[in-house]
Motif scaffolding. Structure first.
Motif, PDB file in Angstrom:
ATOM      1  N   GLY A  56     118.795 -17.330  -8.203  1.00  0.00           N
ATOM      2  CA  GLY A  56     117.671 -16.815  -7.431  1.00  0.00           C
ATOM      3  C   GLY A  56     116.874 -15.793  -8.209  1.00  0.00           C
ATOM      4  O   GLY A  56     117.078 -15.596  -9.409  1.00  0.00           O
ATOM      5  N   GLN A  57     115.986 -15.129  -7.523  1.00  0.00           N
ATOM      6  CA  GLN A  57     115.076 -14.173  -8.149  1.00  0.00           C
ATOM      7  C   GLN A  57     115.826 -13.039  -8.840  1.00  0.00           C
ATOM      8  O   GLN A  57     115.421 -12.568  -9.899  1.00  0.00           O
ATOM      9  N   THR A  58     116.932 -12.602  -8.257  1.00  0.00           N
ATOM     10  CA  THR A  58     117.726 -11.528  -8.863  1.00  0.00           C
ATOM     11  C   THR A  58     119.007 -12.059  -9.508  1.00  0.00           C
ATOM     12  O   THR A  58     119.891 -11.281  -9.860  1.00  0.00           O
ATOM     13  N   GLY A  59     119.078 -13.371  -9.661  1.00  0.00           N
ATOM     14  CA  GLY A  59     120.221 -13.989 -10.338  1.00  0.00           C
ATOM     15  C   GLY A  59     119.731 -14.862 -11.476  1.00  0.00           C
ATOM     16  O   GLY A  59     118.786 -14.515 -12.183  1.00  0.00           O
ATOM     17  N   LYS A  60     120.373 -16.009 -11.647  1.00  0.00           N
ATOM     18  CA  LYS A  60     119.986 -16.931 -12.714  1.00  0.00           C
ATOM     19  C   LYS A  60     118.873 -17.861 -12.230  1.00  0.00           C
ATOM     20  O   LYS A  60     118.823 -18.237 -11.057  1.00  0.00           O
ATOM     21  N   VAL A  61     117.995 -18.228 -13.146  1.00  0.00           N
ATOM     22  CA  VAL A  61     116.970 -19.245 -12.872  1.00  0.00           C
ATOM     23  C   VAL A  61     117.436 -20.531 -13.534  1.00  0.00           C
ATOM     24  O   VAL A  61     117.703 -20.557 -14.739  1.00  0.00           O
ATOM     25  N   VAL A  62     117.571 -21.592 -12.759  1.00  0.00           N
ATOM     26  CA  VAL A  62     118.128 -22.845 -13.278  1.00  0.00           C
ATOM     27  C   VAL A  62     117.164 -24.007 -13.021  1.00  0.00           C
ATOM     28  O   VAL A  62     116.399 -23.995 -12.061  1.00  0.00           O
ATOM     29  N   THR A  63     117.225 -25.001 -13.892  1.00  0.00           N
ATOM     30  CA  THR A  63     116.405 -26.212 -13.711  1.00  0.00           C
ATOM     31  C   THR A  63     117.230 -27.444 -14.067  1.00  0.00           C
ATOM     32  O   THR A  63     116.953 -28.128 -15.048  1.00  0.00           O
ATOM     33  N   PRO A  64     118.264 -27.730 -13.280  1.00  0.00           N
ATOM     34  CA  PRO A  64     119.094 -28.904 -13.569  1.00  0.00           C
ATOM     35  C   PRO A  64     118.402 -30.212 -13.195  1.00  0.00           C
ATOM     36  O   PRO A  64     117.365 -30.202 -12.510  1.00  0.00           O
ATOM     37  N   ASP A  65     118.989 -31.305 -13.611  1.00  0.00           N
ATOM     38  CA  ASP A  65     118.491 -32.621 -13.192  1.00  0.00           C
ATOM     39  C   ASP A  65     118.775 -32.848 -11.706  1.00  0.00           C
ATOM     40  O   ASP A  65     118.005 -33.492 -11.014  1.00  0.00           O
ATOM     41  N   LEU A  66     119.915 -32.312 -11.243  1.00  0.00           N
ATOM     42  CA  LEU A  66     120.311 -32.484  -9.837  1.00  0.00           C
ATOM     43  C   LEU A  66     120.844 -31.161  -9.296  1.00  0.00           C
ATOM     44  O   LEU A  66     121.746 -30.560  -9.883  1.00  0.00           O
ATOM     45  N   TYR A  67     120.259 -30.703  -8.178  1.00  0.00           N
ATOM     46  CA  TYR A  67     120.695 -29.469  -7.526  1.00  0.00           C
ATOM     47  C   TYR A  67     121.089 -29.804  -6.094  1.00  0.00           C
ATOM     48  O   TYR A  67     120.265 -30.297  -5.317  1.00  0.00           O
ATOM     49  N   ILE A  68     122.350 -29.571  -5.754  1.00  0.00           N
ATOM     50  CA  ILE A  68     122.839 -29.859  -4.410  1.00  0.00           C
ATOM     51  C   ILE A  68     123.086 -28.529  -3.705  1.00  0.00           C
ATOM     52  O   ILE A  68     123.971 -27.757  -4.091  1.00  0.00           O
ATOM     53  N   ALA A  69     122.274 -28.238  -2.695  1.00  0.00           N
ATOM     54  CA  ALA A  69     122.352 -26.966  -1.962  1.00  0.00           C
ATOM     55  C   ALA A  69     123.160 -27.174  -0.692  1.00  0.00           C
ATOM     56  O   ALA A  69     122.758 -27.934   0.190  1.00  0.00           O
ATOM     57  N   CYS A  70     124.292 -26.489  -0.591  1.00  0.00           N
ATOM     58  CA  CYS A  70     125.193 -26.666   0.546  1.00  0.00           C
ATOM     59  C   CYS A  70     125.242 -25.395   1.395  1.00  0.00           C
ATOM     60  O   CYS A  70     125.669 -24.337   0.916  1.00  0.00           O
ATOM     61  N   GLY A  71     124.789 -25.485   2.610  1.00  0.00           N
ATOM     62  CA  GLY A  71     124.833 -24.331   3.496  1.00  0.00           C
ATOM     63  C   GLY A  71     123.926 -23.199   3.051  1.00  0.00           C
ATOM     64  O   GLY A  71     124.212 -22.028   3.302  1.00  0.00           O
ATOM     65  N   ILE A  72     122.825 -23.555   2.389  1.00  0.00           N
ATOM     66  CA  ILE A  72     121.853 -22.572   1.921  1.00  0.00           C
ATOM     67  C   ILE A  72     120.597 -22.690   2.777  1.00  0.00           C
ATOM     68  O   ILE A  72     120.037 -23.779   2.901  1.00  0.00           O
TER      69      ILE A  72
END
Length: 326
Positions: A252-268
């Motif tokens: 996130g904004q105060t964490g890591k910035v990531v750009t993977p091929d696949l991002y699975i968001a669970c309970g977010i």
């Protein structure tokens, strides 16, 4: 006319990080047919020179010293500046990693040069090199052209395609002798909180959990799914604040910035601060019980359901597909 470009080859645990190869590819574009020189800094790094050449560097310079065994701003800046003074480059490219974000402003200040940080694209347009970078937490993008003097940029991991490895390529690998002195910082010990396995910032697949995982135990099915997919596990700020996981996993904004091929968001839920760190992922899959959760607004695919039912089912189905391919 081609330019001479220095590219920092970043290492971790005795291996070159993938972002180093992406930085070489970006350096090739900046060079416009000129020479791309890899720079390796550490205690014993010269054996990695050939790999950097196979990924596109024309030659490699290694600065080796026992005082460079761990990264320090003073030590690495002394080493890199010695190479700059020797080579007089017209371009410099780093990876936009924790090391790159710390070292690049220091080098830019010493050179009295501008710095383009966190570039996600490097292209040539009408003879000029155009860098694209996100602004306003990823809500907009700006294009930057350096009209004169040194071109200095950091490139975001997983955004610029590295060149194909060519094992037939060869080039000179030489050592640069530098006296590392007056270090104000001494690393006594390194304690790693991040879980072993795939590096979160370079992972092609990320399975991330939010407050919906409910506990540290709730991350177990996410870790299993990440393991099946050969990916890494991340988390939202909410999950970290709740004590479900370590802050080294925060995206996130105060964490890591990531750009993977696949991002699975669970309970977010999809707070804007979290989206700033992952909204540029190539494919986003959201799993949430709340059909009105904001995360579905950025997701390519959405599953409305309980993550503790959906995630294990996904893991089992992917295992079956992999077994069928064997």
């Amino acid at each position: 006319m081609g330019k001479k470009v220095l590219v920092l080859g970043e290492t971790r645990d005795g291996q070159l990080r993938n972002v180093s190869f992406e930085a070489v590819a970006a350096g090739k574009k900046v060079a416009q047919g000129g020479e791309v020189i890899g720079v390796l800094i550490g205690e014993s790094v010269s054996m990695l020179a050939n790999e950097l050449i196979q990924y596109g560097a024309d030659r490699v310079l290694a600065v080796e010293d026992a005082k460079l065994s761990q990264y320090t701003p003073d030590g690495y800046s002394q080493a890199f500046m010695a190479v700059v003074e020797q080579e007089q480059p017209e371009g410099i490219v780093f990876g936009h990693t924790a090391l790159g974000k710390d070292l690049s402003p220091k080098i830019a200040a010493k050179l009295n040069a501008g710095l383009i940080s966190d570039a996600t694209s490097v292209e040539e347009e009408d003879g000029a090199i155009v860098f694209t970078r996100p602004i306003y937490s990823g809500k907009a993008f700006e294009k930057i052209i350096v009209k004169d003097r040194l071109i200095f940029a950091t490139v975001r991991p997983n955004n610029i395609q590295s060149l194909e490895k060519d094992e037939s390529r060869s080039g000179d690998a030489t050592s640069v002798s530098v006296s590392i002195t007056d270090l104000r910082t001494v690393i006594q010990d390194v304690v790693r909180k991040a879980a072993g396995g795939v590096d979160l910032s370079e992972a092609k697949v990320i399975v991330a959990g939010g407050r919906g995982v409910k506990s540290d135990e709730g991350f177990k099915p996410l870790k299993e799914l990440a393991g099946v997919l050969g990916g890494a596990v991340g988390a939202s700020r909410g999950a970290c604040d709740a004590g479900y996981c370590d802050y080294s996993m925060q995206i996130g904004q105060t964490g890591k910035v990531v750009t993977p091929d696949l991002y699975i968001a669970c309970g977010i839920s999809g707070a804007i601060q979290h989206l700033a760190g992952m909204s540029n992922s190539k494919v986003i899959v959201a799993i949430n019980k709340d059909p009105d959760a904001n995360i579905f607004n950025v997701a390519d695919y959405g599953i409305v359901g309980d993550l503790f039912e959906v995630v294990p089912m996904l893991s089992e189905e992917i295992k079956k597909l992999k077994a069928a391919q064997l």
